[in-house]
Design a protein around this motif. Structure first.
Motif, short mmCIF file in Angstrom:
data_model
loop_
_atom_site.label_atom_id
_atom_site.label_comp_id
_atom_site.label_asym_id
_atom_site.label_seq_id
_atom_site.Cartn_x
_atom_site.Cartn_y
_atom_site.Cartn_z
N PHE A 7 -9.26 51.66 41.56
CA PHE A 7 -8.02 51.46 42.32
C PHE A 7 -6.87 51.58 41.33
CE2 PHE A 7 -4.62 48.75 44.09
CZ PHE A 7 -4.40 49.46 45.26
N GLU A 8 -6.10 52.66 41.43
CA GLU A 8 -5.06 52.97 40.47
C GLU A 8 -3.68 52.95 41.12
OE1 GLU A 8 -7.35 55.97 37.41
OE2 GLU A 8 -6.52 56.82 39.25
N GLN A 9 -2.69 52.43 40.38
CA GLN A 9 -1.30 52.48 40.81
C GLN A 9 -0.61 53.60 40.02
OE1 GLN A 9 -1.94 48.83 39.29
NE2 GLN A 9 -3.47 49.10 40.85
N LYS A 10 0.01 54.53 40.72
CA LYS A 10 0.55 55.72 40.09
C LYS A 10 2.04 55.65 39.80
CE LYS A 10 -3.33 58.05 40.20
NZ LYS A 10 -4.00 58.54 38.97
N GLN A 11 2.71 54.62 40.28
CA GLN A 11 4.15 54.49 40.07
C GLN A 11 4.45 53.16 39.38
OE1 GLN A 11 6.21 57.04 40.80
NE2 GLN A 11 4.44 58.18 41.57
N ASP A 12 5.41 53.17 38.47
CA ASP A 12 5.75 51.97 37.71
C ASP A 12 6.22 50.82 38.60
OD1 ASP A 12 5.08 53.27 35.39
OD2 ASP A 12 7.14 53.84 34.89
N TRP A 13 6.99 51.16 39.64
CA TRP A 13 7.51 50.10 40.48
C TRP A 13 6.41 49.42 41.28
CZ3 TRP A 13 6.98 50.58 45.79
CH2 TRP A 13 6.71 51.85 46.29
N VAL A 14 5.32 50.15 41.56
CA VAL A 14 4.19 49.56 42.26
C VAL A 14 3.46 48.59 41.33
CG1 VAL A 14 2.03 50.02 43.47
CG2 VAL A 14 3.94 51.60 43.71
N VAL A 15 3.31 48.99 40.07
CA VAL A 15 2.66 48.11 39.09
C VAL A 15 3.45 46.81 38.95
CG1 VAL A 15 2.00 47.88 36.67
CG2 VAL A 15 1.69 50.07 37.84
N LYS A 16 4.77 46.93 38.87
CA LYS A 16 5.62 45.74 38.75
C LYS A 16 5.49 44.84 39.97
CE LYS A 16 9.05 48.00 35.78
NZ LYS A 16 10.47 48.44 35.67
N LEU A 17 5.42 45.45 41.14
CA LEU A 17 5.31 44.66 42.36
C LEU A 17 3.97 43.92 42.41
CD1 LEU A 17 6.58 43.89 45.04
CD2 LEU A 17 5.59 45.93 46.06
N PHE A 18 2.90 44.58 42.00
CA PHE A 18 1.59 43.93 41.97
C PHE A 18 1.55 42.81 40.92
CE2 PHE A 18 -0.76 47.80 43.83
CZ PHE A 18 -0.62 47.28 45.10
N ASN A 19 2.21 43.04 39.78
CA ASN A 19 2.25 41.99 38.76
C ASN A 19 3.02 40.77 39.26
OD1 ASN A 19 0.81 43.56 36.95
ND2 ASN A 19 2.63 44.40 35.97
N LEU A 74 -1.02 40.23 46.58
CA LEU A 74 -0.86 41.56 47.17
C LEU A 74 -1.81 42.55 46.50
CD1 LEU A 74 0.57 43.60 49.00
CD2 LEU A 74 2.34 43.80 47.25
N LEU A 75 -1.93 42.46 45.18
CA LEU A 75 -2.85 43.33 44.46
C LEU A 75 -4.29 43.08 44.89
CD1 LEU A 75 -3.65 45.32 42.25
CD2 LEU A 75 -3.53 43.44 40.60
N GLU A 76 -4.67 41.82 44.98
CA GLU A 76 -6.04 41.50 45.38
C GLU A 76 -6.33 41.96 46.81
OE1 GLU A 76 -9.89 40.39 45.30
OE2 GLU A 76 -8.48 40.60 43.64
N GLY A 77 -5.35 41.79 47.71
CA GLY A 77 -5.53 42.26 49.09
C GLY A 77 -5.69 43.77 49.16
N SER A 78 -4.93 44.49 48.33
CA SER A 78 -5.02 45.95 48.31
C SER A 78 -6.36 46.40 47.74
CB SER A 78 -3.87 46.53 47.49
OG SER A 78 -2.62 46.18 48.05
N ARG A 79 -6.86 45.68 46.74
CA ARG A 79 -8.17 46.00 46.19
C ARG A 79 -9.27 45.75 47.22
NH1 ARG A 79 -8.94 46.39 40.71
NH2 ARG A 79 -10.93 45.31 40.91
N GLN A 80 -9.13 44.70 48.00
CA GLN A 80 -10.10 44.43 49.05
C GLN A 80 -10.06 45.52 50.12
OE1 GLN A 80 -12.51 41.98 49.37
NE2 GLN A 80 -12.00 41.61 47.21
N ASP A 81 -8.86 46.02 50.43
CA ASP A 81 -8.75 47.14 51.36
C ASP A 81 -9.50 48.35 50.82
OD1 ASP A 81 -7.26 45.76 53.19
OD2 ASP A 81 -5.32 46.51 52.49
#
Length: 360
Positions: free
Chosen positions: A62-74, A79-86
């Motif tokens: 499960f990879e985040q390709k944009q910096d702003w997405v990485v910041k949001l998950f951090n 939210l990151l865990e829910g997305s990984r479960q998806d």
């Protein structure tokens, strides 16, 4: 139903402004059965054709390709865990059930590939919001959800059986309606709030006119623009033309921007001022218009008129160099000859002196 809502949480969270008019997002999901060395479920989330996340459930990627997405998950680990479960659980389980249902209903055998494109779009000008869900089965269009009638549209003969079954599934239809009418606008606002500064980036291009030879096509080249959703064409008297025009692909630059070009074959006898090269971002009203002016065309050829002075200067320099070299060579030859003569005469004089001394 709660798990299904979590399933599409990330789908509608990040919507990217493609121009000054629209925000949009597409979710490309591929599920398969009976294929070796192929993930059972994977997806790519693209915001206006720019990849945001990538999921491979089989290989646990499960990879985040944009910096702003990485910041949001951090900032929001849940939210990151829910997305990984998806990625690893909910989406694979949902599409595995759909594939099983299809094989039982259609009584199909062998390998199966199920593809789904789902997404949403917001028109800022009208304020209208719309969504879409489209299925393909073994490489062929299969089913599409009609947002107005809230029924499934069969896109192939064998899809008719599935359509009837899915039309009776009121829970599925209500779920899609909830996503379109409620959840998507909510996550759209959240996505714009966190990613607006980077998602709304727009860099205008630098446009140049290029031509290899006087008889070759004129190339209108735009580079350094972002995003890559752009149009470029030639017009004559204000109307877009297609005859004698050849479009190039949009290509990436090393700095993350893009470039593209469009060629025009035009006769030297025509009035070039009637032609213009037009660049425009998709959905935007502003245009960058460049007139076909011969004085603006850049080329790597050297015009004959410009050859006279450089060539004459070069010839003069070469001739002078040859004269200098010839003169220097003559002087050196003369000097060596003189030295040789002197060296020959010296022993003879010495011998004469010796003989004279002896005689005395």
């Amino acid at each position: 139903m709660k798990n299904q809502m979590c399933l599409f949480f990330f789908l509608f969270l990040f919507c990217h402004i493609s121009s000054a008019v629209k925000h949009s997002l597409k979710y490309y999901i591929t599920a398969s059965s009976g294929l070796q060395n192929v993930p059972e479920c994977m997806y790519v989330l693209k915001a206006d054709d720019v990849e945001v996340t990538h999921c491979d459930s089989t290989n646990k990627i499960f990879e985040q390709k944009q910096d702003w997405v990485v910041k949001l998950f951090n900032k929001d680990p849940q939210l990151l865990e829910g997305s990984r479960q998806d990625c690893f659980v909910r989406i694979p389980r949902l599409f595995k059930d759909v594939i099983y249902n299809l094989t039982q209903t259609l009584q199909s055998e062998g390998a199966i590939i199920l593809q789904c494109i789902a997404g949403c779009e917001l028109d800022e000008t009208t304020g209208q919001f719309s969504g879409f869900v489209h299925y393909a089965y073994n490489g062929e269009n299969f089913l599409r959800f009609d947002l107005h009638t809230h029924i499934w549209i069969a896109l192939s003969p064998q899809a008719s059986i599935i359509k009837q079954k899915w039309d009776r599934n009121t829970d599925r239809i209500q779920f899609i309606k909830d996503i379109i009418n409620h959840f998507c606008p909510q996550w759209l606002k959240m996505g714009l709030e966190h990613g607006r500064s980077s998602l709304m980036r727009t860099d205008p291009p630098s446009v140049s006119l290029l031509q290899k030879t006087p008889s070759s096509a004129v190339n209108c080249h735009a580079t350094g623009f972002y995003p890559d959703r752009a149009l470029m064409f030639w017009s004559k008297d204000g109307e877009e033309i297609h005859e004698g025009v050849e479009h190039g692909e949009i290509l990436p630059n090393h700095d993350g921007t893009f470039q593209m070009s469009v060629d025009l074959n035009v006769s030297s006898a025509e009035d070039w001022r009637r032609y213009h090269c037009v660049f425009q971002f998709e959905g935007a009203e502003d245009r960058i218009i460049t007139e076909l002016d011969g004085t603006l065309i850049r080329t790597n050829r050297v015009k004959p008129d410009n050859l006279t002075v450089p060539v004459i200067a070069a010839v003069v320099v070469v001739v002078l160099a040859l004269v200098v070299m010839a003169t220097a060579g003559g002087c050196m030859a003369h000097k060596k000859k003189k030295e040789a003569e002197d060296s020959t005469e010296l022993p003879e004089a010495t011998n004469l002196n010796t003989e004279t001394n002896t005689a005395h």
